[in-house]
Write an enzyme that holds these catalytic residues in place. Structure first.
Site, PDB file in Angstrom:
ATOM      1  N   GLY A  15     -77.039  18.021  70.682  1.00 45.30           N
ATOM      2  CA  GLY A  15     -76.224  18.645  72.077  1.00 45.30           C
ATOM      3  C   GLY A  15     -75.884  19.996  71.476  1.00 45.30           C
ATOM      4  N   ASP A  16     -74.842  20.720  72.942  1.00 46.50           N
ATOM      5  CA  ASP A  16     -73.968  21.760  72.528  1.00 46.50           C
ATOM      6  C   ASP A  16     -74.110  22.184  71.501  1.00 46.50           C
ATOM      7  OD1 ASP A  16     -72.360  19.907  73.773  1.00 46.50           O
ATOM      8  OD2 ASP A  16     -71.015  19.241  72.147  1.00 46.50           O
ATOM      9  N   GLU A  17     -76.166  22.485  71.719  1.00 50.05           N
ATOM     10  CA  GLU A  17     -76.069  24.410  69.991  1.00 50.05           C
ATOM     11  C   GLU A  17     -75.692  24.855  71.243  1.00 50.05           C
ATOM     12  OE1 GLU A  17     -77.716  21.453  71.518  1.00 50.05           O
ATOM     13  OE2 GLU A  17     -78.703  20.244  69.987  1.00 50.05           O
ATOM     14  N   LYS A  19     -77.075  26.279  74.734  1.00 50.10           N
ATOM     15  CA  LYS A  19     -77.905  26.882  75.501  1.00 50.10           C
ATOM     16  C   LYS A  19     -77.838  27.631  76.900  1.00 50.10           C
ATOM     17  CE  LYS A  19     -79.189  22.829  76.074  1.00 50.10           C
ATOM     18  NZ  LYS A  19     -79.091  21.717  75.207  1.00 50.10           N
ATOM     19  N   GLY A  20     -76.591  27.408  77.119  1.00 52.24           N
ATOM     20  CA  GLY A  20     -76.154  28.068  77.891  1.00 52.24           C
ATOM     21  C   GLY A  20     -76.228  30.170  77.406  1.00 52.24           C
ATOM     22  N   ALA A  42     -74.048  16.893  80.487  1.00 48.36           N
ATOM     23  CA  ALA A  42     -74.323  17.886  80.468  1.00 48.36           C
ATOM     24  C   ALA A  42     -73.607  19.139  81.075  1.00 48.36           C
ATOM     25  CB  ALA A  42     -75.254  18.329  80.534  1.00 48.36           C
ATOM     26  N   GLY A  43     -72.718  19.576  79.494  1.00 52.36           N
ATOM     27  CA  GLY A  43     -71.885  20.701  80.468  1.00 52.36           C
ATOM     28  C   GLY A  43     -72.578  22.410  79.574  1.00 52.36           C
ATOM     29  N   HIS A  44     -72.921  23.051  80.574  1.00 53.62           N
ATOM     30  CA  HIS A  44     -73.590  24.227  79.930  1.00 53.62           C
ATOM     31  C   HIS A  44     -73.105  25.521  80.335  1.00 53.62           C
ATOM     32  CE1 HIS A  44     -78.120  22.664  80.067  1.00 53.62           C
ATOM     33  NE2 HIS A  44     -77.352  22.201  78.748  1.00 53.62           N
ATOM     34  N   THR A  45     -72.171  25.858  79.437  1.00 53.28           N
ATOM     35  CA  THR A  45     -70.886  27.006  80.251  1.00 53.28           C
ATOM     36  C   THR A  45     -71.451  28.485  79.854  1.00 53.28           C
ATOM     37  OG1 THR A  45     -69.353  25.280  78.762  1.00 53.28           O
ATOM     38  CG2 THR A  45     -68.923  28.019  79.075  1.00 53.28           C
ATOM     39  N   GLN A 225     -78.417  17.552  77.166  1.00 51.45           N
ATOM     40  CA  GLN A 225     -78.420  16.639  75.395  1.00 51.45           C
ATOM     41  C   GLN A 225     -78.797  17.146  73.915  1.00 51.45           C
ATOM     42  OE1 GLN A 225     -78.629  15.222  78.131  1.00 51.45           O
ATOM     43  NE2 GLN A 225     -76.564  15.495  78.818  1.00 51.45           N
ATOM     44  N   VAL A 301     -66.905  19.388  78.416  1.00 46.36           N
ATOM     45  CA  VAL A 301     -67.507  18.190  79.605  1.00 46.36           C
ATOM     46  C   VAL A 301     -65.541  17.361  80.016  1.00 46.36           C
ATOM     47  CG1 VAL A 301     -68.421  15.572  80.389  1.00 46.36           C
ATOM     48  CG2 VAL A 301     -69.493  18.843  80.747  1.00 46.36           C
ATOM     49  N   THR A 302     -65.678  16.514  78.279  1.00 44.75           N
ATOM     50  CA  THR A 302     -64.857  16.396  77.605  1.00 44.75           C
ATOM     51  C   THR A 302     -63.375  16.452  77.128  1.00 44.75           C
ATOM     52  OG1 THR A 302     -65.503  15.229  75.881  1.00 44.75           O
ATOM     53  CG2 THR A 302     -66.358  14.441  77.474  1.00 44.75           C
ATOM     54  N   ARG A 304     -63.253  16.976  74.025  1.00 45.87           N
ATOM     55  CA  ARG A 304     -63.038  16.004  72.709  1.00 45.87           C
ATOM     56  C   ARG A 304     -63.473  16.933  71.166  1.00 45.87           C
ATOM     57  NH1 ARG A 304     -66.541  10.735  73.501  1.00 45.87           N
ATOM     58  NH2 ARG A 304     -67.933  12.577  74.476  1.00 45.87           N
TER      59      ARG A 304
HETATM   60  P1  IMP Z   1     -73.812   9.547  77.510  1.00 49.61           P
HETATM   61  O1  IMP Z   1     -75.115  11.186  77.502  1.00 49.61           O
HETATM   62  O2  IMP Z   1     -72.694   9.892  78.523  1.00 49.61           O
HETATM   63  O3  IMP Z   1     -73.932   8.022  77.483  1.00 49.61           O
HETATM   64  O4  IMP Z   1     -72.738   9.548  76.137  1.00 49.61           O
HETATM   65  C1  IMP Z   1     -73.691   9.067  75.186  1.00 49.61           C
HETATM   66  C2  IMP Z   1     -73.504  10.015  73.613  1.00 49.61           C
HETATM   67  O5  IMP Z   1     -74.093  11.709  73.841  1.00 49.61           O
HETATM   68  C3  IMP Z   1     -72.047  10.668  73.235  1.00 49.61           C
HETATM   69  O6  IMP Z   1     -71.678  10.256  72.355  1.00 49.61           O
HETATM   70  C4  IMP Z   1     -71.622  11.427  74.252  1.00 49.61           C
HETATM   71  O7  IMP Z   1     -70.713  12.577  73.980  1.00 49.61           O
HETATM   72  C5  IMP Z   1     -73.538  12.451  73.922  1.00 49.61           C
HETATM   73  N1  IMP Z   1     -73.104  13.304  74.318  1.00 49.61           N
HETATM   74  C6  IMP Z   1     -74.129  12.949  76.127  1.00 49.61           C
HETATM   75  N2  IMP Z   1     -74.043  14.223  76.980  1.00 49.61           N
HETATM   76  C7  IMP Z   1     -74.286  15.352  75.560  1.00 49.61           C
HETATM   77  C8  IMP Z   1     -73.889  16.852  76.134  1.00 49.61           C
HETATM   78  O8  IMP Z   1     -74.158  17.251  76.958  1.00 49.61           O
HETATM   79  N3  IMP Z   1     -73.729  17.738  74.667  1.00 49.61           N
HETATM   80  C9  IMP Z   1     -73.450  16.773  73.495  1.00 49.61           C
HETATM   81  N4  IMP Z   1     -73.232  15.272  73.086  1.00 49.61           N
HETATM   82  C10 IMP Z   1     -73.417  14.720  74.841  1.00 49.61           C
HETATM   83 MG    MG Z   2     -72.639  21.541  76.333  1.00 48.53          MG
END
Ligand code: IMP
Ligand code: MG
Length: 428
Positions: A15-17, A19-20, A42-45, A225, A301-302, A304
């Site tokens: 994820g986080d490649e 795409k946005g 998901a968080g597509h900026t 993802q 999204v988080t 982190r």
């Molecule tokens: P969940 O999808 O919230 O259950 O998270 C499961 C795992 O997938 C965790 O390690 C998250 O950090 C990761 N994850 C979920 N969605 C994304 C995303 O959009 N980008 C990157 N990591 C993601």
């Molecule tokens: Mg993202």
């Protein structure tokens, strides 16, 4: 009449490649943009008209007036977060209700699903997945357990169904000793979100999509993802709970395999991962910090810190195989501008054993690297491949040859114009 195709744009690592950043190159080429899996994890900026948006559930075609956007049956949706996301777009002047269709089969994320997400993570202790806390896992669990609520349920006797599922969740939370919560405010907003959703077309989107394809329209399936977070093919149990790979396009939209056209696999020139789980290329040193700083690798999204490392060809080849990637899209190449040597992981090693294919258990493996010379030239001003530094060209060719897949698009700066098309068939 020629029938339309479904092309897929899939993140093929963790994820986080990015795409946005490329969707505005893609969306003008399609009539429909559809999400097929995942939800507000998901968080597509996306930067549009100078304003920054983080799309979670709404497909990226929403910025392009003529496009139809579909949230397909493989997705899950949180009505409160969806309302906030949609209202922000409406406030910025985008009309939504006539251009967004939600499948009635999409499962609803309840406020108590989010509590369960936290409770299950807490119960796992040091084995926690590091989820986004959006209730994704518990919602897909209810889907598989045949206890979930779907968008179609809001149209008939919803309160009763909601109360029943909520009570069931509260019982599980009590059993887990997770009782210190107050949902009142969140629940009120959530129910407001349910009402808000009624203004959209809640439809049988598999029929909408197939009829559009029959009429010669083209569809972009927008992934979320990444392939290594796929419930089947990812680094289980450190994965998300949906099918993020090409099979998920078929089940998550209701389209047959022969409808699939090109499969764009998007990755970064280096690797990142957010959350727990195996990551053989992870760097714990100053180089890892440098990649994070230059690449701004902090979660949309988080918030982190993302774990950072060099490109992983074992992972890349695996994802290309699973997805049938026809075209690679390499993002954030400029992040590597200042490195004199760039490392690429070509195999994993453990206990004197080496593998170039993805092992069942990805823990405990260390990365085996090959070194390639860096270009040590800023790429960000480049707008065509004619001026590529030789070492950058070699990096591209090296990856294409190793994966036997063409890199068709590269991105060399956060600027939208910095998306460079290498494949002549995409230049038209
Ligand atoms: P969940 O999808 O919230 O259950 O998270 C499961 C795992 O997938 C965790 O390690 C998250 O950090 C990761 N994850 C979920 N969605 C994304 C995303 O959009 N980008 C990157 N990591 C993601
Ligand atoms: Mg993202």
């Amino acid at each position: 009449m020629t029938k339309g195709k479904v092309d897929a744009l899939l993140g093929i690592v963790f994820g986080d490649e990015g795409k946005g950043k490329v969707v505005d190159w893609f969306t003008p080429r399609y009539d429909i943009v559809a999400r097929f899996a995942g939800g507000p994890n998901a968080g597509h900026t996306i930067i549009f008209g100078g304003k920054k948006f983080v799309l979670r559930s709404i497909p990226s075609g929403i910025f392009d007036e003529g496009k139809l956007n579909i949230i397909g049956n493989g997705c899950v949706i949180a009505p409160d977060l969806f309302m906030a996301e949609a209202q922000e777009l409406e406030a910025a002047g985008y009309t939504l209700s006539d251009r967004l269709i939600i499948s009635r089969r999409v499962h609803l994320i309840l406020p108590t699903h989010r509590l369960l997400d936290r409770a299950y993570e807490a119960a796992k202790g040091k084995d926690a997945v590091g989820t986004t806390g959006k209730g994704i896992g518990p919602t897909y669990s209810d889907k598989a357990a045949r206890t979930g609520l779907r968008v179609g349920d809001i149209l008939h006797d919803f309160k009763t169904k909601y109360s029943r599922l909520k009570a069931r969740h509260e019982q599980i939370l009590a059993d887990l000793g997770f009782t210190d919560y107050d949902l009142a405010e969140e629940e009120a907003r959530w129910l407001e979100g349910i009402e808000y959703m009624r203004r959209f077309r809640l439809a049988d989107t598999e029929t909408t999509i197939n009829q559009a394809l029959d009429a010669g329209k083209n569809v972009l399936a927008e992934g979320a993802q990444g392939s290594l977070l796929d419930i089947d093919h990812g680094t289980y149990p450190f994965v998300s709970s949906s099918s993020t790979t090409i099979g998920g396009v078929c089940t998550g939209l209701g389209v047959a395999p022969q409808r699939i056209g090109r499969v764009f696999g998007i990755f970064k020139a280096y690797s990142t991962r957010v959350g727990a789980g195996p990551f053989p290329v992870e760097l714990f040193d100053a180089t890892g910090d440098r990649l994070r700083d230059i690449g701004h690798e902090y979660g949309a999204v988080t918030g982190r810190n993302r774990r950072c490392g060099w490109l992983d060809l074992v992972a890349l080849k695996y994802a290309i195989m699973i997805n049938g990637v026809t075209d690679l899209v390499m993002m954030k190449s400029d992040v590597l501008d200042t490195f004199d040597t760039i490392r690429v992981c070509t195999a994993y090693r453990k206990d004197g054993q080496e593998t170039q294919t993805m092992p069942y258990d990805t823990t405990g493996w260390e990365a085996v690297y090959e070194d390639v010379p860096g270009w040590q030239t800023p790429l960000s001003e480049l707008r065509s491949e004619t001026n590529f530094p030789a070492a950058f060209r070699r990096y591209i060719d090296y990856i294409s040859q190793a994966t036997e897949t063409p890199i068709s698009i590269v991105s060399v700066s956060p600027d939208r114009e910095a998306t460079i098309i290498l494949n002549p068939s995409l230049k038209a």
